[in-house]
Design a protein around this motif. Structure first.
Motif, PDB file in Angstrom:
ATOM      1  N   GLN A 133      38.769 102.890 123.671  1.00 25.95           N
ATOM      2  CA  GLN A 133      37.924 102.379 122.432  1.00 25.95           C
ATOM      3  C   GLN A 133      36.568 103.187 122.500  1.00 25.95           C
ATOM      4  O   GLN A 133      36.207 103.913 123.568  1.00 25.95           O
ATOM      5  N   ASN A 134      36.073 103.116 121.423  1.00 22.97           N
ATOM      6  CA  ASN A 134      34.449 103.189 121.014  1.00 22.97           C
ATOM      7  C   ASN A 134      34.445 104.808 121.451  1.00 22.97           C
ATOM      8  O   ASN A 134      33.309 105.278 121.984  1.00 22.97           O
ATOM      9  N   ASN A 135      35.222 105.767 121.149  1.00 22.40           N
ATOM     10  CA  ASN A 135      35.034 107.146 121.169  1.00 22.40           C
ATOM     11  C   ASN A 135      34.582 107.796 122.846  1.00 22.40           C
ATOM     12  O   ASN A 135      33.894 108.804 123.008  1.00 22.40           O
ATOM     13  N   ILE A 136      35.265 106.776 123.864  1.00 22.72           N
ATOM     14  CA  ILE A 136      34.923 107.082 125.166  1.00 22.72           C
ATOM     15  C   ILE A 136      35.618 108.500 125.643  1.00 22.72           C
ATOM     16  O   ILE A 136      35.256 108.941 126.300  1.00 22.72           O
ATOM     17  N   GLN A 149      32.636 112.924 126.808  1.00 21.11           N
ATOM     18  CA  GLN A 149      33.876 112.183 126.933  1.00 21.11           C
ATOM     19  C   GLN A 149      34.859 112.183 127.941  1.00 21.11           C
ATOM     20  O   GLN A 149      34.587 113.384 128.732  1.00 21.11           O
ATOM     21  N   ALA A 170      28.289  99.809 130.268  1.00 22.80           N
ATOM     22  CA  ALA A 170      27.882 101.084 129.760  1.00 22.80           C
ATOM     23  C   ALA A 170      28.912 101.573 128.557  1.00 22.80           C
ATOM     24  O   ALA A 170      28.813 102.142 127.413  1.00 22.80           O
ATOM     25  N   PHE A 171      30.179 101.394 128.954  1.00 22.91           N
ATOM     26  CA  PHE A 171      31.347 101.936 128.136  1.00 22.91           C
ATOM     27  C   PHE A 171      31.736 101.062 126.964  1.00 22.91           C
ATOM     28  O   PHE A 171      32.214 101.115 125.961  1.00 22.91           O
ATOM     29  N   MET A 172      30.903  99.669 127.048  1.00 22.88           N
ATOM     30  CA  MET A 172      31.146  98.877 125.927  1.00 22.88           C
ATOM     31  C   MET A 172      29.664  98.774 124.927  1.00 22.88           C
ATOM     32  O   MET A 172      29.613  97.928 124.161  1.00 22.88           O
ATOM     33  N   GLY A 173      28.991  99.844 125.169  1.00 23.64           N
ATOM     34  CA  GLY A 173      27.628  99.908 124.403  1.00 23.64           C
ATOM     35  C   GLY A 173      26.597  99.367 124.812  1.00 23.64           C
ATOM     36  O   GLY A 173      25.467  99.269 124.377  1.00 23.64           O
ATOM     37  N   GLY A 174      26.609  98.618 126.110  1.00 25.04           N
ATOM     38  CA  GLY A 174      25.398  98.053 126.674  1.00 25.04           C
ATOM     39  C   GLY A 174      24.782  99.060 127.874  1.00 25.04           C
ATOM     40  O   GLY A 174      24.740 100.138 127.827  1.00 25.04           O
ATOM     41  N   SER A 175      24.045  98.303 128.825  1.00 26.07           N
ATOM     42  CA  SER A 175      23.471  98.818 129.781  1.00 26.07           C
ATOM     43  C   SER A 175      24.124  98.531 131.204  1.00 26.07           C
ATOM     44  O   SER A 175      24.765  97.575 131.175  1.00 26.07           O
TER      45      SER A 175
END
Length: 425
Positions: free
Chosen positions: A196-199, A303, A398-403
C-alpha cells in the motif's frame, strides 16, 4: 552407482529446506567434526567438507565418503509494545529442520584430490500465525505483527554444490579450488501492508506469490600448510555468489529481487599439543555489505525493490571459533568448542528482522567420533546457541504515514543435534 544415488538423495533432501541462522545465516560449521569444535576447520583435514571450509584440505583427506544430517531447532520470538492496538507477541511455529550434508573425496594421485561437497545455508525461515493485532487496527479482521493478513513469515533455502580439486605443491603444502554452484528458493507471506501507499516499486510482486527459484555461482579458493610436525595453518576465500533475481519478489528485495550470498573468508591454525590433544582456532569474516538486499538499512528513503530500497540492515560480522579434540582411545575421539560471532542486526532494523531474527552470538558445542572395526566412523555433534535479543523503535507506523514509535524486540536461541557416518575407501 552408490555414489550417484547418495548424491541424488543429498541434492533432493537439500531442497527440502535449510534454516541455519547461527553466524548470520551461515552455519557455525560444516561437517559434524567441525560442528563439534565450534566450527573450527580451516587448518583441519579430517573429512571431505573442504568445499565448504577449505578446498586445500582435501589433498590430505584420503579416499572417503561422509554423509550426515543435522536436526536443527531455532526458537524465535517477536513482540511489540507502546503502540496500543498494534501491540502483540508471537513465537515462530517453524521449530525443526532436518539439514543434510554430503562430502566425497578421491585421491586421483598422491598429490591430487578430486571431490565434491554439498551443503546448505539459510536462516530466514519463520512462520508466525496471524491474528496477533486487534481487529480494526490493520483492517476489518485481526492482522499479523506486520499488519498484514494471515500468517507472516519467509522461507529461504540455499543449496550449494562445490566440486573440489586440491593439489600438493610440496609434501606439506597444498592449494585448492571449489567452483560453487548454487540453487535457492524463497517465499514470503503476510506482507500485504507493504503493498500500500506506494511503499513498493512493484506491489504485485512482494508477498504471497509462492516459491520462486534462482541459480547462482561463485568460487572458493584455499591454502593449507603443515609448517611443523604439530602445527598446521589454513586460509580460504569465497567470492560473492551471484544469483539471478527472484522475479516474484522484485517488489520486496532491493535490486528488483536480488539476493546473493556474500563473500567471506577464514583463517585458521591447529596445534597438536600432545599426541592425544589438539587445539584449533579459526577467524571468519562475512561481508554482508556486498549484498544490497541484506545490507541496506530498513530506514532507507526509497521504494522496496529499488536498487537502494530498504533491506534487512545486516552488518559485516567477525567470528571466532575455538575447538579442542581429545583422543580418548584408539576408537573414541571427543570434541568441544565455542563460537562467538557479532550480531549483524542493529536496533534501527528490528521491524524488518521480525522476518529473520538472526540475533544469536555465542555457541557452545560438543561432539565425538567412534571408529568401527572396519575403520569407518560414526560422528555426532551438539550445538547450543544462547538466547540473544535486539530491541528498537518500530518503523511500522512510518510505512503508514506516521513517525516511528513503540518498541519491538526480536529474540532467538537454538539447539542442533547431528549425526554423520563416514566410509573410508
Amino acid at each position: 552407482m552408490k555414489f550417484t544415488r547418495v548424491f541424488a538423495f543429498m541434492a533432493l533432501a537439500g531442497l527440502a529446506g535449510s534454516a541455519y541462522a547461527t553466524n548470520g545465516y551461515f552455519s557455525h560449521g560444516y561437517g559434524m567434526k567441525a560442528k563439534g569444535m565450534g566450527g573450527a576447520s580451516t587448518a583441519m583435514s579430517d573429512d571431505a567438507f573442504g568445499g565448504a571450509n577449505n578446498p586445500a584440505s582435501m589433498a590430505f583427506v584420503g579416499n572417503r565418503l561422509d554423509l550426515g544430517a543435522d536436526l536443527f531447532s531455532p526458537r524465535r520470538k517477536a513482540s511489540r509494545t507502546g503502540l496500543g492496538p498494534f501491540d502483540g507477541s508471537v513465537d515462530s511455529d517453524s521449530k525443526y529442520f532436518l539439514i543434510p550434508e554430503f562430502g566425497y573425496n578421491h585421491m586421483y594421485s598422491p598429490d591430487m584430490a578430486l571431490g565434491v561437497t554439498v551443503y546448505g545455508n539459510g536462516g530466514m525461515n519463520t512462520h508466525y500465525e496471524g491474528g496477533q493485532i486487534a481487529a480494526g487496527s490493520c483492517g476489518a479482521t485481526a492482522g499479523n505483527l506486520l499488519c498484514g493478513s494471515g500468517r507472516l513469515g519467509v522461507n529461504l533455502t540455499q543449496l550449494i554444490v562445490a566440486p573440489t580439486m586440491a593439489y600438493k605443491i610440496a609434501p606439506n603444502h597444498s592449494i585448492g579450488v571449489s567452483p560453487l554452484i548454487g540453487y535457492q528458493r524463497f517465499k514470503a507471506e503476510g506482507l500485504q501492508a507493504f503493498t500500500q501507499n506506494n511503499i513498493s516499486s512493484d506491489p504485485a510482486n512482494l508477498t504471497n506469490r509462492g516459491f520462486d527459484n534462482s541459480y547462482g555461482y561463485g568460487v572458493r579458493i584455499g591454502y593449507m600448510g603443515k609448517i611443523t610436525p604439530t602445527v598446521s595453518i589454513g586460509a580460504a576465500f569465497a567470492s560473492k555468489m551471484k544469483f539471478g533475481e527472484f522475479d516474484k519478489y522484485k517488489g520486496l528485495f532491493a535490486e528488483q529481487g536480488g539476493f546473493d550470498i556474500p563473500e567471506n573468508y577464514n583463517l585458521g591454525v591447529a596445534w597438536q599439543a600432545t599426541p592425544v590433544f589438539l587445539v584449533a582456532l579459526d577467524y571468519q569474516r562475512i561481508n554482508y555489505s556486498g549484498v544490497n538486499s541484506i545490507n541496506n538499512r530498513s530506514t532507507n528513503m526509497a521504494q522496496l525493490g529499488a536498487d537502494n530500497g530498504p533491506g534487512f540492515g545486516w552488518q559485516d560480522i567477525d567470528i571466532w571459533k575455538l575447538g579442542v579434540e581429545y583422543k580418548y582411545s584408539q576408537q573414541l575421539t571427543l570434541r568441544a568448542g565455542y563460537n562467538h560471532g557479532d550480531n549483524p542486526i542493529e536496533a534501527r532494523d528490528v521491524t524488518f528482522n521480525i522476518l529473520a531474527p538472526g540475533t544469536v552470538k555465542d555457541h557452545a558445542t560438543l561432539g565425538f567420533t567412534y571408529t568401527t572395526a572396519s575403520g569407518n566412523e560414526l560422528t555426532m555433534s551438539y550445538m547450543h546457541a544462547f538466547k540473544n535479543d535486539v530491541t528498537g523503535t518500530s518503523i511500522l507506523p512510518a510505512f503508514m504515514g506516521g513517525s516511528p514509535a513503540g518498541t519491538e524486540k526480536i529474540e532467538m536461541y537454538q539447539n542442533s543435534l547431528g549425526i554423520q557416518y563416514s566410509w573410508k575407501m
